[in-house]
Design a protein around this motif. Structure first.
Motif, PDB file in Angstrom:
ATOM      1  N   THR A  44      -1.659   5.135   7.419  1.00  0.00           N
ATOM      2  CA  THR A  44      -3.028   5.654   7.280  1.00  0.00           C
ATOM      3  C   THR A  44      -3.087   7.039   6.642  1.00  0.00           C
ATOM      4  O   THR A  44      -4.068   7.371   5.981  1.00  0.00           O
ATOM      5  CB  THR A  44      -3.721   5.705   8.657  1.00  0.00           C
ATOM      6  N   TYR A  45      -2.053   7.834   6.834  1.00  0.00           N
ATOM      7  CA  TYR A  45      -2.041   9.174   6.228  1.00  0.00           C
ATOM      8  C   TYR A  45      -2.152   9.075   4.708  1.00  0.00           C
ATOM      9  O   TYR A  45      -2.949   9.785   4.079  1.00  0.00           O
ATOM     10  CB  TYR A  45      -0.767   9.916   6.623  1.00  0.00           C
ATOM     11  N   GLY A  46      -1.378   8.191   4.109  1.00  0.00           N
ATOM     12  CA  GLY A  46      -1.413   8.013   2.660  1.00  0.00           C
ATOM     13  C   GLY A  46      -2.751   7.467   2.183  1.00  0.00           C
ATOM     14  O   GLY A  46      -3.263   7.879   1.135  1.00  0.00           O
ATOM     15  N   TYR A  47      -3.331   6.547   2.950  1.00  0.00           N
ATOM     16  CA  TYR A  47      -4.629   5.992   2.597  1.00  0.00           C
ATOM     17  C   TYR A  47      -5.703   7.080   2.626  1.00  0.00           C
ATOM     18  O   TYR A  47      -6.536   7.191   1.720  1.00  0.00           O
ATOM     19  CB  TYR A  47      -5.015   4.863   3.553  1.00  0.00           C
ATOM     20  N   LYS A  48      -5.683   7.877   3.696  1.00  0.00           N
ATOM     21  CA  LYS A  48      -6.699   8.923   3.834  1.00  0.00           C
ATOM     22  C   LYS A  48      -6.529  10.011   2.764  1.00  0.00           C
ATOM     23  O   LYS A  48      -7.525  10.534   2.244  1.00  0.00           O
ATOM     24  CB  LYS A  48      -6.644   9.532   5.238  1.00  0.00           C
ATOM     25  N   LEU A  49      -5.291  10.338   2.442  1.00  0.00           N
ATOM     26  CA  LEU A  49      -5.046  11.335   1.401  1.00  0.00           C
ATOM     27  C   LEU A  49      -5.545  10.835   0.044  1.00  0.00           C
ATOM     28  O   LEU A  49      -6.146  11.597  -0.724  1.00  0.00           O
ATOM     29  CB  LEU A  49      -3.554  11.675   1.331  1.00  0.00           C
ATOM     30  N   THR A  50      -5.312   9.557  -0.223  1.00  0.00           N
ATOM     31  CA  THR A  50      -5.805   8.985  -1.483  1.00  0.00           C
ATOM     32  C   THR A  50      -7.328   9.036  -1.551  1.00  0.00           C
ATOM     33  O   THR A  50      -7.904   9.395  -2.578  1.00  0.00           O
ATOM     34  CB  THR A  50      -5.329   7.519  -1.623  1.00  0.00           C
ATOM     35  N   ALA A  51      -7.986   8.695  -0.442  1.00  0.00           N
ATOM     36  CA  ALA A  51      -9.451   8.758  -0.396  1.00  0.00           C
ATOM     37  C   ALA A  51      -9.931  10.193  -0.586  1.00  0.00           C
ATOM     38  O   ALA A  51     -10.937  10.432  -1.276  1.00  0.00           O
ATOM     39  CB  ALA A  51      -9.954   8.206   0.936  1.00  0.00           C
ATOM     40  N   TYR A  52      -9.221  11.140  -0.004  1.00  0.00           N
ATOM     41  CA  TYR A  52      -9.586  12.552  -0.125  1.00  0.00           C
ATOM     42  C   TYR A  52      -9.475  13.018  -1.578  1.00  0.00           C
ATOM     43  O   TYR A  52     -10.335  13.761  -2.075  1.00  0.00           O
ATOM     44  CB  TYR A  52      -8.681  13.385   0.782  1.00  0.00           C
ATOM     45  N   VAL A  53      -8.436  12.580  -2.255  1.00  0.00           N
ATOM     46  CA  VAL A  53      -8.243  12.948  -3.668  1.00  0.00           C
ATOM     47  C   VAL A  53      -9.335  12.326  -4.538  1.00  0.00           C
ATOM     48  O   VAL A  53      -9.887  12.991  -5.427  1.00  0.00           O
ATOM     49  CB  VAL A  53      -6.843  12.519  -4.157  1.00  0.00           C
ATOM     50  N   ILE A  54      -9.659  11.058  -4.301  1.00  0.00           N
ATOM     51  CA  ILE A  54     -10.737  10.401  -5.057  1.00  0.00           C
ATOM     52  C   ILE A  54     -12.059  11.120  -4.826  1.00  0.00           C
ATOM     53  O   ILE A  54     -12.823  11.382  -5.768  1.00  0.00           O
ATOM     54  CB  ILE A  54     -10.856   8.921  -4.650  1.00  0.00           C
ATOM     55  N   SER A  55     -12.328  11.465  -3.581  1.00  0.00           N
ATOM     56  CA  SER A  55     -13.553  12.182  -3.243  1.00  0.00           C
ATOM     57  C   SER A  55     -13.628  13.525  -3.960  1.00  0.00           C
ATOM     58  O   SER A  55     -14.667  13.894  -4.526  1.00  0.00           O
ATOM     59  CB  SER A  55     -13.619  12.399  -1.729  1.00  0.00           C
ATOM     60  N   GLY A  56     -12.515  14.262  -3.963  1.00  0.00           N
ATOM     61  CA  GLY A  56     -12.478  15.551  -4.643  1.00  0.00           C
ATOM     62  C   GLY A  56     -12.674  15.430  -6.136  1.00  0.00           C
ATOM     63  O   GLY A  56     -13.360  16.255  -6.754  1.00  0.00           O
ATOM     64  N   MET A 115     -10.785   5.336  10.874  1.00  0.00           N
ATOM     65  CA  MET A 115     -11.804   6.167  11.516  1.00  0.00           C
ATOM     66  C   MET A 115     -12.104   5.657  12.919  1.00  0.00           C
ATOM     67  O   MET A 115     -12.283   6.445  13.856  1.00  0.00           O
ATOM     68  CB  MET A 115     -13.097   6.172  10.676  1.00  0.00           C
ATOM     69  N   SER A 116     -12.115   4.341  13.085  1.00  0.00           N
ATOM     70  CA  SER A 116     -12.416   3.756  14.396  1.00  0.00           C
ATOM     71  C   SER A 116     -11.254   3.887  15.365  1.00  0.00           C
ATOM     72  O   SER A 116     -11.430   4.256  16.528  1.00  0.00           O
ATOM     73  CB  SER A 116     -12.784   2.279  14.229  1.00  0.00           C
ATOM     74  N   ASN A 117     -10.028   3.571  14.871  1.00  0.00           N
ATOM     75  CA  ASN A 117      -8.859   3.611  15.755  1.00  0.00           C
ATOM     76  C   ASN A 117      -7.602   3.781  14.895  1.00  0.00           C
ATOM     77  O   ASN A 117      -6.993   2.806  14.455  1.00  0.00           O
ATOM     78  CB  ASN A 117      -8.776   2.326  16.577  1.00  0.00           C
ATOM     79  N   ASP A 118      -7.245   5.032  14.666  1.00  0.00           N
ATOM     80  CA  ASP A 118      -6.123   5.339  13.781  1.00  0.00           C
ATOM     81  C   ASP A 118      -4.804   4.810  14.336  1.00  0.00           C
ATOM     82  O   ASP A 118      -3.969   4.274  13.601  1.00  0.00           O
ATOM     83  CB  ASP A 118      -6.041   6.851  13.565  1.00  0.00           C
ATOM     84  N   LYS A 119      -4.606   4.922  15.645  1.00  0.00           N
ATOM     85  CA  LYS A 119      -3.348   4.466  16.253  1.00  0.00           C
ATOM     86  C   LYS A 119      -3.167   2.956  16.097  1.00  0.00           C
ATOM     87  O   LYS A 119      -2.070   2.468  15.852  1.00  0.00           O
ATOM     88  CB  LYS A 119      -3.314   4.850  17.732  1.00  0.00           C
ATOM     89  N   ARG A 120      -4.262   2.235  16.230  1.00  0.00           N
ATOM     90  CA  ARG A 120      -4.175   0.776  16.100  1.00  0.00           C
ATOM     91  C   ARG A 120      -3.811   0.388  14.673  1.00  0.00           C
ATOM     92  O   ARG A 120      -3.013  -0.531  14.462  1.00  0.00           O
ATOM     93  CB  ARG A 120      -5.498   0.136  16.504  1.00  0.00           C
ATOM     94  N   MET A 121      -4.401   1.075  13.685  1.00  0.00           N
ATOM     95  CA  MET A 121      -4.098   0.770  12.288  1.00  0.00           C
ATOM     96  C   MET A 121      -2.630   1.061  11.983  1.00  0.00           C
ATOM     97  O   MET A 121      -1.972   0.305  11.253  1.00  0.00           O
ATOM     98  CB  MET A 121      -5.003   1.582  11.360  1.00  0.00           C
ATOM     99  N   LYS A 122      -2.098   2.145  12.544  1.00  0.00           N
ATOM    100  CA  LYS A 122      -0.679   2.449  12.354  1.00  0.00           C
ATOM    101  C   LYS A 122       0.190   1.385  13.012  1.00  0.00           C
ATOM    102  O   LYS A 122       1.230   0.989  12.455  1.00  0.00           O
ATOM    103  CB  LYS A 122      -0.367   3.822  12.955  1.00  0.00           C
ATOM    104  N   ALA A 123      -0.237   0.907  14.184  1.00  0.00           N
ATOM    105  CA  ALA A 123       0.516  -0.133  14.888  1.00  0.00           C
ATOM    106  C   ALA A 123       0.541  -1.432  14.091  1.00  0.00           C
ATOM    107  O   ALA A 123       1.498  -2.218  14.192  1.00  0.00           O
ATOM    108  CB  ALA A 123      -0.095  -0.372  16.267  1.00  0.00           C
ATOM    109  N   LEU A 124      -0.510  -1.655  13.285  1.00  0.00           N
ATOM    110  CA  LEU A 124      -0.576  -2.846  12.448  1.00  0.00           C
ATOM    111  C   LEU A 124       0.260  -2.706  11.173  1.00  0.00           C
ATOM    112  O   LEU A 124       0.359  -3.644  10.387  1.00  0.00           O
ATOM    113  CB  LEU A 124      -2.029  -3.152  12.075  1.00  0.00           C
ATOM    114  N   GLY A 125       0.812  -1.518  10.980  1.00  0.00           N
ATOM    115  CA  GLY A 125       1.714  -1.318   9.845  1.00  0.00           C
ATOM    116  C   GLY A 125       1.114  -0.607   8.656  1.00  0.00           C
ATOM    117  O   GLY A 125       1.747  -0.536   7.590  1.00  0.00           O
ATOM    118  N   TYR A 126      -0.072  -0.037   8.814  1.00  0.00           N
ATOM    119  CA  TYR A 126      -0.713   0.663   7.694  1.00  0.00           C
ATOM    120  C   TYR A 126      -0.392   2.153   7.742  1.00  0.00           C
ATOM    121  O   TYR A 126      -0.637   2.798   8.774  1.00  0.00           O
ATOM    122  CB  TYR A 126      -2.231   0.477   7.727  1.00  0.00           C
TER     123      TYR A 126
END
Length: 324
Positions: A210-222, A197-208
Motif C-alpha cells: 500500500t505504501y507504493g500505491y499511496k505514493l504513486t497516487a500522491y505523485v499523480i495528485s501533485g 483508506m478503510s483498512n490499511d492493515k488488511r490490504m497489506k495482509a492481502l499482499g498489496y
C-alpha cells in the motif's frame, strides 16, 4: 455513469453545472460582463487543483495540508522561464508537471511513512519550506512576487492571451482531470487506494504494497495540481510565494470537504460555492448595513463550519439524500 444515473435529480444538476460552465463565455458575452468570465476561469483552475486533492484526500484518506505548494511550483514553472524570455508553453507545462511530480515523490516518500495528524503537519512543513525558499529568491521577486509579462505560447492560431480561448483550455483541462481521476479510482489501482483508506492493515495482509500505491497516487495528485498552477500563472500574470502558503492549502481542503470528498463532482461544487460566497457575500451584506461587507469573513466561516458539521458528505451528500 450510465443514462439512468444522469436522469436523476443529482445527475441533472451535475449535467446542468457542466453545461453552464461550457457556455459561460457565450453568456458573459451576451451580458457584456467580462468580469464574470474571470471568476469562472478561476473556478475552473481551482477545481482542477481540488480534483487533484480529492484523489488523495477523498479516496485515499491522505489529508495534505501543503497542497497549495504544487500550485506555486506550477506557477513559477511558467514565470521563471518567461523571466529568461522562454515563452513556449510546450516547455512551461511539462516543466510544471515534472517538477511538481518530483517534489511530490520526494516529500511523499517521507510524509507517507507517517499517519494522521503527523502526516498533516509534515505536509504543511514541507509546503512552508518551499514557501520560504521562494521568499528568499530575490532574483525572482522574493516576497514581492514575480510579474509574468507574457502568456505561454503554443501553436499559431491558439492565443492563450484571449480570455475565451484560455477559458476553454481550462475547461477542457478540468474535464480531462475529472476523467483521469474517475478512471483511476475505478481501476484496480484505485480500489487498492480506497481499500487502504478503510483498512490499511488488511490490504497489506492481502499482499498489496500500500505504501507504493499511496505514493504513486500522491505523485499523480501533485502533477495534476502543478498543471493547475501553470494555468494559474498564465491567468493571473503575477505569482508570489503567498499563493502557496498553508492558508491556501486549508482553503483547498475546505473546498473539497464543502463539495463532498470522495465524489466526482464534489470538488467542482465546493470550489463553485466557496468562490461565489467569497465574491458576492460582502455585497450581499452591504445591502442590509453600510460597510457591513468588510466583516464578511465571519458569516462565511460560520457557513463553512455549519456545512462541515451538519451536512454530511457536503453538497454532494446532500444531493445523494435528495436523490433517494
Amino acid at each position: 455513469m450510465n443514462a439512468s444515473d444522469i436522469l436523476t435529480p443529482k445527475g441533472l444538476i451535475a449535467a446542468a453545472v457542466i453545461l453552464l460552465l461550457a457556455v459561460m463565455p457565450v453568456l458573459t458575452a451576451i451580458a457584456d460582463q467580462a468580469f464574470y468570465l474571470d471568476i469562472a476561469t478561476r473556478i475552473l483552475i481551482l477545481a482542477i487543483a481540488a480534483v487533484s486533492l480529492n484523489l488523495i484526500l477523498g479516496y485515499g484518506g491522505m489529508v495534505s495540508f501543503g497542497h497549495a505548494a504544487f500550485i506555486g511550483i506550477g506557477a513559477y514553472a511558467v514565470g521563471i522561464p518567461i523571466y529568461y524570455d522562454e515563452y513556449s508553453g510546450w516547455l512551461h507545462f511539462p516543466l510544471a508537471i515534472a517538477v511538481s511530480a518530483l517534489y511530490a515523490l520526494i516529500t511523499g516518500a517521507i510524509s507517507l511513512r507517517t499517519k494522521g495528524v503527523h502526516f498533516i503537519m509534515i505536509t504543511m512543513a514541507f509546503s512552508q519550506m518551499v514557501f520560504f525558499l521562494f521568499i528568499s529568491l530575490e532574483e525572482y521577486g522574493g516576497d514581492d512576487g514575480l510579474l509574468i509579462w507574457s502568456d505561454s505560447e503554443f501553436v499559431d492560431g491558439v492565443d492563450v492571451d484571449d480570455p475565451t480561448t484560455f477559458y476553454y483550455l481550462c475547461f477542457i483541462s478540468l474535464m480531462g482531470a475529472l476523467f483521469l481521476v474517475h478512471r483511476i479510482v475505478n481501476s484496480r489501482f484505485g480500489r487498492v487506494i480506497r481499500g487502504s483508506m478503510s483498512n490499511d492493515k488488511r490490504m497489506k495482509a492481502l499482499g498489496y504494497p500500500t505504501y507504493g500505491y499511496k505514493l504513486t497516487a500522491y505523485v499523480i495528485s501533485g502533477a495534476i495540481c502543478g498543471y493547475a498552477g501553470a494555468l494559474m500563472g498564465n491567468f493571473t500574470n503575477f505569482i508570489s510565494p503567498e499563493m502557496m502558503g498553508w492558508t491556501r492549502s486549508g482553503e483547498l481542503i475546505f473546498m473539497v470537504v464543502l463539495g463532498g470528498s470522495g465524489s466526482v463532482m464534489g470538488p467542482i461544487y465546493g470550489v463553485l460555492s466557496f468562490l461565489l460566497l467569497e465574491e458576492f457575500l460582502p455585497d450581499f451584506m452591504d445591502l442590509f448595513s453600510k460597510d457591513a461587507g468588510i466583516y464578511w469573513h465571519l458569516p462565511f466561516g460560520i457557513i463553512l463550519v455549519l456545512v462541515v458539521l451538519f451536512v454530511r458528505g457536503g453538497i454532494n451528500g446532500l444531493l445523494d439524500r435528495w436523490n433517494r
